[in-house]
Design an enzyme around this catalytic site. Structure first.
Site, PDB file in Angstrom:
ATOM      1  N   LYS A  99     -26.436 -17.017   3.552  1.00  0.00           N
ATOM      2  CA  LYS A  99     -26.931 -16.922   4.932  1.00  0.00           C
ATOM      3  C   LYS A  99     -25.786 -16.477   5.867  1.00  0.00           C
ATOM      4  CE  LYS A  99     -31.299 -18.377   4.774  1.00  0.00           C
ATOM      5  NZ  LYS A  99     -32.404 -17.467   5.096  1.00  0.00           N
TER       6      LYS A  99
ATOM      7  N   GLY B 208     -37.553 -14.652   3.765  1.00  0.00           N
ATOM      8  CA  GLY B 208     -36.710 -15.587   3.028  1.00  0.00           C
ATOM      9  C   GLY B 208     -37.407 -16.079   1.787  1.00  0.00           C
TER      10      GLY B 208
ATOM     11  N   TYR C 146     -26.075 -21.063  -1.076  1.00  0.00           N
ATOM     12  CA  TYR C 146     -27.131 -20.833  -0.076  1.00  0.00           C
ATOM     13  C   TYR C 146     -26.507 -20.606   1.314  1.00  0.00           C
ATOM     14  CZ  TYR C 146     -31.230 -21.736   2.865  1.00  0.00           C
ATOM     15  OH  TYR C 146     -32.238 -21.629   3.808  1.00  0.00           O
TER      16      TYR C 146
ATOM     17  N   ARG D 203     -42.735 -28.224  -1.949  1.00  0.00           N
ATOM     18  CA  ARG D 203     -41.269 -28.226  -1.866  1.00  0.00           C
ATOM     19  C   ARG D 203     -40.830 -29.659  -1.628  1.00  0.00           C
ATOM     20  NH1 ARG D 203     -39.493 -22.793   1.568  1.00  0.00           N
ATOM     21  NH2 ARG D 203     -40.701 -21.313   0.337  1.00  0.00           N
TER      22      ARG D 203
HETATM   23  N1  LIG Z   1     -37.662 -24.130   4.315  1.00  0.00           N
HETATM   24  C1  LIG Z   1     -36.717 -24.671   5.050  1.00  0.00           C
HETATM   25  O1  LIG Z   1     -36.625 -25.895   5.195  1.00  0.00           O
HETATM   26  C2  LIG Z   1     -35.729 -23.793   5.761  1.00  0.00           C
HETATM   27  C3  LIG Z   1     -34.673 -24.364   6.477  1.00  0.00           C
HETATM   28  C4  LIG Z   1     -33.801 -23.540   7.187  1.00  0.00           C
HETATM   29  C5  LIG Z   1     -33.965 -22.166   7.172  1.00  0.00           C
HETATM   30  N2  LIG Z   1     -34.987 -21.636   6.437  1.00  0.00           N
HETATM   31  C6  LIG Z   1     -35.142 -20.185   6.475  1.00  0.00           C
HETATM   32  O2  LIG Z   1     -36.201 -19.875   7.346  1.00  0.00           O
HETATM   33  C7  LIG Z   1     -36.773 -18.622   6.977  1.00  0.00           C
HETATM   34  C8  LIG Z   1     -38.273 -18.743   6.968  1.00  0.00           C
HETATM   35  O3  LIG Z   1     -38.633 -19.770   6.068  1.00  0.00           O
HETATM   36  P1  LIG Z   1     -40.161 -20.052   5.705  1.00  0.00           P
HETATM   37  O4  LIG Z   1     -40.192 -21.372   5.033  1.00  0.00           O
HETATM   38  O5  LIG Z   1     -41.026 -19.776   6.890  1.00  0.00           O
HETATM   39  O6  LIG Z   1     -40.386 -18.910   4.608  1.00  0.00           O
HETATM   40  P2  LIG Z   1     -41.647 -18.752   3.643  1.00  0.00           P
HETATM   41  O7  LIG Z   1     -42.798 -19.543   4.123  1.00  0.00           O
HETATM   42  O8  LIG Z   1     -41.175 -18.973   2.252  1.00  0.00           O
HETATM   43  O9  LIG Z   1     -41.977 -17.204   3.867  1.00  0.00           O
HETATM   44  C9  LIG Z   1     -41.073 -16.240   3.481  1.00  0.00           C
HETATM   45  C10 LIG Z   1     -41.506 -14.856   3.879  1.00  0.00           C
HETATM   46  O10 LIG Z   1     -40.619 -13.944   3.229  1.00  0.00           O
HETATM   47  C11 LIG Z   1     -41.380 -13.056   2.412  1.00  0.00           C
HETATM   48  N3  LIG Z   1     -40.725 -12.782   1.136  1.00  0.00           N
HETATM   49  C12 LIG Z   1     -40.300 -13.667   0.215  1.00  0.00           C
HETATM   50  N4  LIG Z   1     -39.797 -13.026  -0.853  1.00  0.00           N
HETATM   51  C13 LIG Z   1     -39.910 -11.709  -0.591  1.00  0.00           C
HETATM   52  C14 LIG Z   1     -39.572 -10.524  -1.311  1.00  0.00           C
HETATM   53  N5  LIG Z   1     -39.016 -10.548  -2.537  1.00  0.00           N
HETATM   54  N6  LIG Z   1     -39.834  -9.328  -0.749  1.00  0.00           N
HETATM   55  C15 LIG Z   1     -40.393  -9.273   0.468  1.00  0.00           C
HETATM   56  N7  LIG Z   1     -40.745 -10.338   1.205  1.00  0.00           N
HETATM   57  C16 LIG Z   1     -40.500 -11.549   0.675  1.00  0.00           C
HETATM   58  C17 LIG Z   1     -42.694 -13.772   2.133  1.00  0.00           C
HETATM   59  O11 LIG Z   1     -43.659 -12.784   1.831  1.00  0.00           O
HETATM   60  P3  LIG Z   1     -44.848 -13.040   0.769  1.00  0.00           P
HETATM   61  O12 LIG Z   1     -45.839 -13.906   1.494  1.00  0.00           O
HETATM   62  O13 LIG Z   1     -45.330 -11.691   0.463  1.00  0.00           O
HETATM   63  O14 LIG Z   1     -44.213 -13.752  -0.403  1.00  0.00           O
HETATM   64  C18 LIG Z   1     -42.927 -14.505   3.445  1.00  0.00           C
HETATM   65  O15 LIG Z   1     -43.512 -13.648   4.391  1.00  0.00           O
HETATM   66  C19 LIG Z   1     -36.149 -18.252   5.640  1.00  0.00           C
HETATM   67  O16 LIG Z   1     -35.142 -17.313   5.843  1.00  0.00           O
HETATM   68  C20 LIG Z   1     -35.533 -19.566   5.160  1.00  0.00           C
HETATM   69  O17 LIG Z   1     -34.397 -19.351   4.358  1.00  0.00           O
HETATM   70  C21 LIG Z   1     -35.869 -22.408   5.756  1.00  0.00           C
END
Ligand SMILES: NC(=O)c1ccc[n+]([C@@H]2O[C@H](COP(=O)([O-])OP(=O)(O)OC[C@H]3O[C@@H](n4cnc5c(N)ncnc54)[C@H](OP(=O)(O)O)[C@@H]3O)[C@@H](O)[C@H]2O)c1
Length: 217
Positions: free
Chosen positions: A129, A74, A125, A160
């Site tokens: 999803k 993500g 967003y 963030r």
């Molecule tokens: N943040 C929130 O509050 C929240 C709330 C609800 C749901 N979510 C969802 O939960 C999920 C996990 O969130 P998170 O905060 O753990 O994510 P994160 O820390 O931002 O990590 C995202 C992962 O996706 C990979 N990624 C990002 N861009 C990419 C690209 N262009 N190509 C390939 N890989 C890519 C990153 O790889 P690299 O390390 O190589 O960049 C990383 O491994 C996401 O789907 C997010 O939308 C988040």
């Protein structure tokens, strides 16, 4: 001895990092394959890292056979730079991995979506999803687990604002978000990751299952 294999995508992320550790700690898995863009700092006897640019996923995934797939991929619109670039990650990449790996025998796909996901939403967003979820449903996985967390809490180097505010408000939100509102409480990323690994065991829940944040909590 167990021979179950897991594939994790997004292992360098906040939830993904916790999920990877939970998989490595789980004796049911003899092998954990991590598909990443950059090398992991972690080494482990069960861990096999595959580096990819995500541009040629067909060849990159062609030798990977895993029963359970944990998708923690993500980005954010801000980080990706545009809605189109965001959708490429949160929809296209997720669905591409799911399609390719299913052809190679994967039976269970666990994906992190988000609270409010809805393919008919006016909010981009939530719509992205929701569309991702809808496309995954069409793939016909025997087990599809859709995880919809609220705002994530946890150690992140990147700043963030929403998450910082959530940390400050969490004690208050826990007091006031009760009953059906519980799913709006921010949730620890580590809990989400452990939940994914836990539900992967529940083979009695066949087909598609959606888990909202209050259930995960
Ligand atoms: N943040 C929130 O509050 C929240 C709330 C609800 C749901 N979510 C969802 O939960 C999920 C996990 O969130 P998170 O905060 O753990 O994510 P994160 O820390 O931002 O990590 C995202 C992962 O996706 C990979 N990624 C990002 N861009 C990419 C690209 N262009 N190509 C390939 N890989 C890519 C990153 O790889 P690299 O390390 O190589 O960049 C990383 O491994 C996401 O789907 C997010 O939308 C988040």
């Amino acid at each position: 001895m167990t021979t179950r294999k897991a594939l994790i995508v997004g292992a360098t992320g906040l939830v993904g990092g916790f999920c990877l550790q939970a998989l490595l700690d789980d004796s049911r898995y003899s092998k954990v394959i991590a598909l990443v863009r950059k090398p992991l700092l972690k080494t482990h006897r069960k861990l096999n890292t595959i580096i990819t640019t995500y541009e040629n996923l067909g060849p990159d995934l062609s030798n990977i056979h895993a029963y359970d797939v944990f998708c923690c991929l993500g980005t954010t619109i801000k980080k990706a730079g545009s809605q189109k670039a965001f959708k490429k990650v949160d929809h296209t990449l997720v669905v591409t991995v799911a399609k390719l790996i299913k052809k190679q025998g994967a039976e269970q796909f666990l994906v992190i979506s988000a609270m409010g996901a809805n393919k008919d939403s006016k909010v981009f967003y939530n719509r992205t999803k929701g569309e991702m979820e809808a496309t995954l449903r069409e793939l016909g996985y025997p087990y599809l687990r859709i995880i919809r967390p609220s705002l994530l809490l946890g150690p992140r180097e990147e700043f963030r604002l929403g998450e910082k505010i959530a940390v400050l408000l969490t004690p208050l939100l826990k007091r006031f978000l009760l009953g059906s509102l519980k799913k709006y409480r921010p949730i620890e990323a580590e809990k989400v990751a452990q939940f994914m690994v836990k539900v992967a065991r529940e083979k009695s829940v066949v087909g598609v299952h959606v888990y909202e944040s209050d259930v995960i909590e």
